[in-house]
Each structure stands twice: as C-alpha cells, then as structure tokens.
Design an enzyme around this catalytic site. Structure first.
Site, mmCIF file in Angstrom:
data_model
loop_
_atom_site.group_PDB
_atom_site.id
_atom_site.type_symbol
_atom_site.label_atom_id
_atom_site.label_comp_id
_atom_site.label_asym_id
_atom_site.label_seq_id
_atom_site.Cartn_x
_atom_site.Cartn_y
_atom_site.Cartn_z
ATOM 1 N N ASP A 113 0.799 -1.235 0.000
ATOM 2 C CA ASP A 113 0.000 0.000 0.000
ATOM 3 C C ASP A 113 0.831 1.284 0.000
ATOM 4 O O ASP A 113 0.403 2.312 0.555
ATOM 5 C CB ASP A 113 -0.986 -0.025 1.167
ATOM 6 C CG ASP A 113 -2.150 -0.959 0.870
ATOM 7 O OD1 ASP A 113 -2.585 -0.999 -0.299
ATOM 8 O OD2 ASP A 113 -2.606 -1.650 1.788
ATOM 9 N N ASP A 173 -7.297 -3.748 -5.217
ATOM 10 C CA ASP A 173 -6.977 -2.433 -4.659
ATOM 11 C C ASP A 173 -5.636 -1.903 -5.163
ATOM 12 O O ASP A 173 -5.417 -0.699 -5.254
ATOM 13 C CB ASP A 173 -6.900 -2.475 -3.125
ATOM 14 C CG ASP A 173 -7.898 -3.401 -2.457
ATOM 15 O OD1 ASP A 173 -8.323 -4.372 -3.094
ATOM 16 O OD2 ASP A 173 -8.247 -3.166 -1.304
HETATM 17 N N1 GLY Z 1 -7.535 -1.429 0.516
HETATM 18 C C1 GLY Z 1 -8.266 -1.990 1.593
HETATM 19 C C2 GLY Z 1 -9.673 -1.561 1.629
HETATM 20 O O1 GLY Z 1 -10.184 -0.984 0.673
HETATM 21 O O2 GLY Z 1 -10.322 -1.804 2.638
#
Ligand code: GLY
Length: 400
Positions: A113, A173
């Site tokens: 992330d 994501d």
């Molecule tokens: N990227 C994790 C979420 O959207 O909860």
C-alpha cells in the site's frame, strides 16, 4: 448505457456548483478545525461512533488524512483564505516529515500500500508546494513497492512475507498503488518502476475481472509455475460476490490503467466494470458494502465506494469522446449529490469526519477479514469525497 442504469438515474439531479462549494467549504472548515488534534498524529482508519481517534503514522491509511489536508489547502487557496492555507501547508509539511521518517525506518511498510500512503501525502506535497522531502519519501516508497514484485507471476504481492504460497497473491486495490510507480519513473528517469507497474496491471486486469464483469477482491497465483490459480475474497461477503469497494477500486483502477498505458482495452474494461457497479446500486446510488445486497437487506452501506467510483468515472471522462465523457460526468454528479445530501456530515457535533455510513470490513460466514469500522466514517471515504467534489468543481491535477 441502457435499461436498468437509465432507470436508476432517471429523475435524479446532478450536484450543482453551489452544492459543491458548500460541501467543500464545510470540509475545509472541518479539516482546519481538526489540525489541532491531527497534525503531529493522524486520524485512525475509521471512526468510533462517528468520531476519529488519533494514531501514529501506521497502517495503510494515514496518507488519506494528509491527502485531505492538501485538498483543503487547494480549496483554501482557490478561495483566497490565506490564513487557513498557511495552517494547512504547515500541517502537510509536518506530516511529510513523518512519512519520510516512516519509510527511512521501514516502519509498517512490508505490504503493497505504498501508493495509498505516499501518493496523496508526499507526491501531492511535491506537486503542490515542491516539497523535496515529499519527493525523497515517495521515491523511497516506490522502491519499497517494487521490492514486492514477483518476476515469475508478474505481479506485486499484496500482503505478508514473500516466500509463502498462502501469500502469493495480489488484490484489486493495488491498481491505485501503481501511479506512484509511474510518477517515480517520470521523476527519476528510471524505467524500472513503469515496467513493473505495466506488468502488474496486465496480470491484475487479466485475472480479477470475471465473465459477468464483477471482480475478485484477491487473486492467487501458483507459486511453482507463476500461472494464475484462483480468486478469493477477503473483505467481500463471499468468494463469488462483488465486494463493493473492490468493484469501485476496479472502476478507478481501470481508468488509471488507461491513463498511464493508453491501451484501448482498458477503456473497454472500465466500461464493463463500471456498468456492473452501476447496475447493482440501490435507488439512492450509494452501494451496500457488498453488491450482492440491495434494498431491504438491512446490511450497512459503504459510502466510500460511491465516492471512489465517482472519482474513477471523472478520471476516465478526461479521455473519452465528448458524449460518453458527459454521460460519466453526469452519473458521477448524481452519485455525489446523493452522498452530499444524505451521507455527508452536516455539523461538527455529529462527527469530526466528513462522510458517514462507510464500511471497512464486515465479517460474514464466508470471508476472512477482521471486522472493523462497520457503518462508520473512514479516512479514505472522506478523502475520495473531497477528491470527487474537487474534480466536479473544476480542473484538478491528480495526486495519483
Ligand atoms: N484497501 C483496503 C480496503 O479498501 O479496505
């Protein structure tokens, strides 16, 4: 767009300029008022009873608070509010120091992330005020991100140690983490970041979109062969359902994939993934936390998905022919009107956030997530709300 989607959108109004301005004015006031508590510290990922607590710079989410600070700074500048802009700039700079310190100390960065953390905070700070510390931190974060690339499977691993089959997977994501890599190539002149991003986009889009254009949240690759193996959910209701936020990441992710690669196939993917998202919205255009659920289900919403998808449509509208672009802008304007009217915080007594009724992770009998932040504000919901309104108001240079 035909049929069900037309029907859903019929009779609904697009948010007007006065409504956008009022919403951004309130958001600016809320962010400025929060600076006392949340400059040296950050807002937590989600609220408790609609109020955020403070946290250190940990987790995957703190960049969204600094991102709100920068969006508020842009709005304050546009409105000529120099005192507010000054306070926001100082707060943004203090937080960039924290992000630099975090990446230098490699604290909680063993995951993918890096884009969520470093694009809206450090890339934004570099683009907006020329922060050299922001640039340094973001380039280091891009290096950290590419360290998670698997050359055999051609993907960036999402979570966990790199040598375990149970972690040999990517998640939808991650498409939002990749603009950091394109930015790093532009900044450093080193093509390695872009090449890895390109490979990951290809692997991800080829595998996460199902035949009906719903999407997998996570996708496992075979560690022996590097070949695609199987999809599975983590935060969705069940494996075969479409987690609302995953689908929204798909909307925005395919738009960004097109922006950076200019491959026409990603426009087509965007149309399909967005179509599925829209077809599964309830009448007020704000999804339940999983698109399996509809009106009368009694399940909580995820308002953050509405704003994320709106941002994706507004991004893609930049590249489409006029008529189709206008169509997506109109849809985004209708979605955001509903979010502003019925989901946004209206008074400081109600919440110290911006948007109510988001869902981070809801446990079901069939998923593997840790339950948290159900029917609360969450920090990315607040961020993408401001981004969507900023985009709807006028030209905006993305942090992504
Ligand atoms: N990227 C994790 C979420 O959207 O909860």
């Amino acid at each position: 767009m035909v049929g069900k989607i037309d029907l859903l959108l019929k009779g609904k109004s697009v948010i007007d300029r006065a409504e956008i301005e009022a919403a951004l004015d309130f958001a600016l006031g809320q962010v400025v008022d929060n600076l006392g508590e949340f400059t040296a510290s950050f807002k937590r990922a989600f609220s408790t009873n609609n109020f955020y607590d403070a946290t250190e710079n940990v987790n995957w989410t703190t960049g969204f608070w600094t991102g709100q600070v920068w969006l508020a700074w842009e709005w304050a500048k546009r409105k000529g509010l120099e005192r507010e802009a000054g306070a926001l700039k100082r707060a943004g700079e203090i937080q960039i120091d924290s992000f630099l310190d975090r990446i230098n100390g490699k604290r909680e960065v063993d995951h993918h992330d890096m884009g969520f953390l470093y694009s809206p905070s450090c890339v934004a700070g570099y683009k907006l005020i020329g922060s050299e510390k922001g640039r340094e931190a973001a380039v280091k974060a891009a290096d950290q991100l590419i360290s998670r690339f698997h050359p055999a499977g051609e993907f960036i691993q999402a979570w966990g140690p790199m040598d375990q089959p149970e972690n040999y997977r990517f998640i939808i994501d991650c498409l939002l983490n990749l603009p950091l890599l394109y930015w790093a190539t532009e900044e450093t002149g080193d093509g390695k970041y872009r090449e890895i991003a390109q490979k990951h986009i290809h692997t991800a889009i080829a595998n996460v979109i199902r035949e009906d254009y719903s999407t997998w949240h996570t996708f496992f690759m075979n560690m022996e062969t590097g070949e695609p193996d199987h999809g599975a959910t983590c935060q969705g209701y069940r494996d075969g359902s479409a987690w609302a936020r995953g689908q929204a990441w798909g909307v925005y992710g395919t738009a960004l994939a097109y922006r950076y690669t200019k491959k026409a196939e990603y426009i087509e993917d965007f149309r399909h993934v967005t179509g599925y998202f829209l077809e599964h919205l309830p009448s007020d255009l704000v999804p339940y936390w999983d698109l399996e659920f509809g009106e009368g289900s009694g399940e909580p919403r995820d308002s953050s998905s509405a704003s994320i998808a709106a941002c994706g449509m507004l991004e893609m509208a930049e590249y489409l022919e006029d008529e189709e672009a206008a169509c997506y802008r109109e849809i985004a304007g209708k979605i955001m009107r509903s979010v502003v009217k019925d989901y946004a915080v209206k008074s400081k007594a109600e919440s110290n956030g911006l948007v109510l009724h988001s869902t981070y992770s809801k446990k079901s009998p069939y998923n593997t997530c840790t339950p948290e932040g159900v029917d609360e504000c969450n920090i990315w919901g607040d961020y993408f709300y401001m981004e969507a309104l900023t985009r709807l108001w006028g030209k905006w240079n993305p942090y992504w």
